[in-house]
Write a protein that holds these residues in place. Sequence first.
Motif, mmCIF file in Angstrom:
data_model
loop_
_atom_site.group_PDB
_atom_site.id
_atom_site.type_symbol
_atom_site.label_atom_id
_atom_site.label_comp_id
_atom_site.label_asym_id
_atom_site.label_seq_id
_atom_site.Cartn_x
_atom_site.Cartn_y
_atom_site.Cartn_z
ATOM 1 N N UNK A 108 0.814 -1.224 0.000
ATOM 2 C CA UNK A 108 0.000 0.000 0.000
ATOM 3 C C UNK A 108 0.844 1.270 0.000
ATOM 4 N N UNK A 109 2.098 1.153 0.421
ATOM 5 C CA UNK A 109 2.929 2.347 0.556
ATOM 6 C C UNK A 109 3.205 2.988 -0.805
ATOM 7 N N UNK A 110 2.946 4.277 -0.896
ATOM 8 C CA UNK A 110 3.288 5.090 -2.059
ATOM 9 C C UNK A 110 3.390 6.534 -1.588
ATOM 10 N N UNK A 111 3.962 7.404 -2.426
ATOM 11 C CA UNK A 111 4.027 8.819 -2.057
ATOM 12 C C UNK A 111 2.628 9.390 -1.875
ATOM 13 N N UNK A 112 1.726 9.000 -2.760
ATOM 14 C CA UNK A 112 0.358 9.502 -2.667
ATOM 15 C C UNK A 112 -0.331 8.990 -1.408
ATOM 16 N N UNK A 113 -0.003 7.749 -1.006
ATOM 17 C CA UNK A 113 -0.598 7.197 0.218
ATOM 18 C C UNK A 113 -0.161 8.014 1.437
ATOM 19 N N UNK A 114 1.110 8.381 1.494
ATOM 20 C CA UNK A 114 1.617 9.165 2.617
ATOM 21 C C UNK A 114 0.913 10.520 2.678
ATOM 22 N N UNK A 115 0.768 11.184 1.548
ATOM 23 C CA UNK A 115 0.072 12.480 1.521
ATOM 24 C C UNK A 115 -1.387 12.325 1.915
ATOM 25 N N UNK A 116 -1.996 11.211 1.496
ATOM 26 C CA UNK A 116 -3.396 10.954 1.819
ATOM 27 C C UNK A 116 -3.585 10.761 3.324
ATOM 28 N N UNK A 117 -2.629 10.079 3.974
ATOM 29 C CA UNK A 117 -2.692 9.895 5.428
ATOM 30 C C UNK A 117 -2.711 11.241 6.135
ATOM 31 N N UNK A 118 -1.798 12.137 5.745
ATOM 32 C CA UNK A 118 -1.729 13.456 6.383
ATOM 33 C C UNK A 118 -3.043 14.206 6.218
ATOM 34 N N UNK A 119 -3.633 14.156 5.033
ATOM 35 C CA UNK A 119 -4.904 14.836 4.786
ATOM 36 C C UNK A 119 -6.032 14.213 5.597
ATOM 37 N N UNK A 120 -6.061 12.898 5.662
ATOM 38 C CA UNK A 120 -7.108 12.222 6.428
ATOM 39 C C UNK A 120 -7.051 12.635 7.900
ATOM 40 N N UNK A 121 -5.855 12.702 8.444
ATOM 41 C CA UNK A 121 -5.698 13.064 9.852
ATOM 42 C C UNK A 121 -6.203 14.479 10.121
ATOM 43 N N UNK A 122 -5.886 15.415 9.244
ATOM 44 C CA UNK A 122 -6.321 16.794 9.429
ATOM 45 C C UNK A 122 -7.845 16.905 9.337
ATOM 46 N N UNK A 123 -8.423 16.226 8.365
ATOM 47 C CA UNK A 123 -9.874 16.314 8.158
ATOM 48 C C UNK A 123 -10.669 15.621 9.256
ATOM 49 N N UNK A 124 -10.049 14.686 9.980
ATOM 50 C CA UNK A 124 -10.780 13.895 10.967
ATOM 51 C C UNK A 124 -10.317 14.135 12.409
ATOM 52 N N UNK A 125 -9.691 15.272 12.659
ATOM 53 C CA UNK A 125 -9.333 15.632 14.033
ATOM 54 C C UNK A 125 -8.131 14.917 14.591
ATOM 55 N N UNK A 126 -7.226 14.427 13.728
ATOM 56 C CA UNK A 126 -5.991 13.743 14.144
ATOM 57 C C UNK A 126 -6.299 12.537 15.034
ATOM 58 N N UNK A 127 -7.092 11.579 14.556
ATOM 59 C CA UNK A 127 -7.566 10.477 15.404
ATOM 60 C C UNK A 127 -6.467 9.478 15.741
ATOM 61 N N UNK A 128 -6.761 8.642 16.731
ATOM 62 C CA UNK A 128 -5.892 7.517 17.081
ATOM 63 C C UNK A 128 -6.145 6.385 16.092
ATOM 64 N N UNK A 129 -5.098 5.711 15.696
ATOM 65 C CA UNK A 129 -5.309 4.521 14.864
ATOM 66 C C UNK A 129 -6.044 3.464 15.685
ATOM 67 N N UNK A 130 -6.753 2.601 15.003
ATOM 68 C CA UNK A 130 -7.557 1.584 15.673
ATOM 69 C C UNK A 130 -6.706 0.344 15.933
ATOM 70 N N UNK A 131 -6.468 0.044 17.214
ATOM 71 C CA UNK A 131 -5.625 -1.100 17.576
ATOM 72 C C UNK A 131 -6.435 -2.339 17.956
ATOM 73 N N UNK A 132 -7.756 -2.250 17.951
ATOM 74 C CA UNK A 132 -8.582 -3.384 18.381
ATOM 75 C C UNK A 132 -8.430 -4.558 17.419
ATOM 76 N N UNK A 133 -8.198 -5.749 17.964
ATOM 77 C CA UNK A 133 -8.020 -6.995 17.200
ATOM 78 C C UNK A 133 -6.935 -6.845 16.143
ATOM 79 N N UNK A 134 -5.959 -5.992 16.425
ATOM 80 C CA UNK A 134 -4.937 -5.683 15.428
ATOM 81 C C UNK A 134 -3.574 -6.164 15.879
ATOM 82 N N UNK A 135 -2.915 -6.896 15.002
ATOM 83 C CA UNK A 135 -1.544 -7.328 15.231
ATOM 84 C C UNK A 135 -0.639 -6.242 14.665
ATOM 85 N N UNK A 136 -0.051 -5.431 15.554
ATOM 86 C CA UNK A 136 0.778 -4.292 15.151
ATOM 87 C C UNK A 136 2.241 -4.705 15.223
#
Length: 458
Positions: free
Chosen positions: A339-367
Amino acid sequence: MAIAAVSHEFEVHRREPELLRPAKPTPHEFKYLSDIDDQEGFRFHLQAAFFYRNNPSRAGKDPVKTIREALAKTLVFYYPFAGRLREGPNRKLIVECNGKGIVFIEADAEATIEDFGDPIKPPFPCMEELLYHVPGTTGVLNCPMLLVQVTRLKCGGFIFAFHYNHTLSDGPGIVQFLRAVGEIARGAEAPSVLPVWERHLLSASDPPRVTHQHLEYQESASKFDNTSESVDLIDRSFYFGPKQLFTLRSLLPPGSHSAFEIMTACLWKCRTMALQLHPEEEVRFMCVINARAKFSPPILPQGYYGNGFVLPVVATTAGELCKNPVAYSLDLVKKAKAKLSKDYVRSVASYLVLNGRPHFNAARTFIVSDIKNTGIGDVDFGWGEVLYGGTAEAGSDMLPGCTYITSFTTSGGEKGTMVSLSLPAPVMERFVKELDLLLKKNQPSGGDASSKFVQSSL
């Protein structure tokens, strides 16, 4: 004044914490963090520890004095570490570079390096004494952003432990800072790699533009309530040498599979089986991917010490992951990485700004965070090779259950990989059994990989 802190293993005497300021005046200014830096999931302190044996060539040299002086000099270059975080509109984090300093603690322990095991690996006895959390130092805003404790051992060795505000740096960034401290401790006038701020490089576009799905910040669609992943967690470290990796690779179809992909696929499957979730429960894999060296030309300059990674996620159900061969989880791990691409990185930054800088979801997640290539094992303050350098625990209060992968050399000189993870005690017991069974499925000639694994990991 020395303060005695008694543990069930040994006694630690620490002096009053002090504020350590840069050795020279530094600019008083305000610096914005990037829109990757200031997301909710990074607003905590991450801790690590480094263990060093006695070095006869350093006779008469005090590691506490040497490191204290080197830190003060290094803070002249990395002066934002000596500042304090403020929060602006829309929860935007800003560093006030005011030179107030970091927290430094001098300590002595009634212990030798041998008391920490052979090989040295987390979890460590009495970590709460080897890294004392001074009240008021683990918050995000208006708090010191770095706390360091150097503990002398009675054998002549020492332990360098610290916790730092994750919003300011990621793993490669903090290692860059520590290596600079090491260089100055060994006599350099300046770091060989100068720090670069330039946090605007990972800020959202104007206007913000989301071009990818970001499952990592979205709630699971699962309707089941299983909280076993975050109850009474215990830490364990597991060693994977050439025999274990050979066995795991033999379970997979031929192809180009990295050691990280193989181990992660097997660990995810065993962990999910050990959790004993409902077959229709959604489970996720989250991969910490460093964007620094993935592109040509690079999107971040050499010396950048901010958070330079993203957290792509893939999802499936517990039933599908458990019933299918390991090749199924391997395919999902590869999809997450892809999934990693330059556009993906820019999209992450935009998503965070538009959604109040949320916490990533760790539930049932192998990090999983792979820190093998950060240079964390190369931090040298003048006493030579570090016996162990890395995370002091699997996860944290803010990030329970994160699994760390790092390079490791056994006492016999064999080079392999150490995996540190945390699970509830009964789940950990089942996890070890599942992994042991997996390692017994196809043994290389000349030995039992699983028995060696279990003995070295419990």
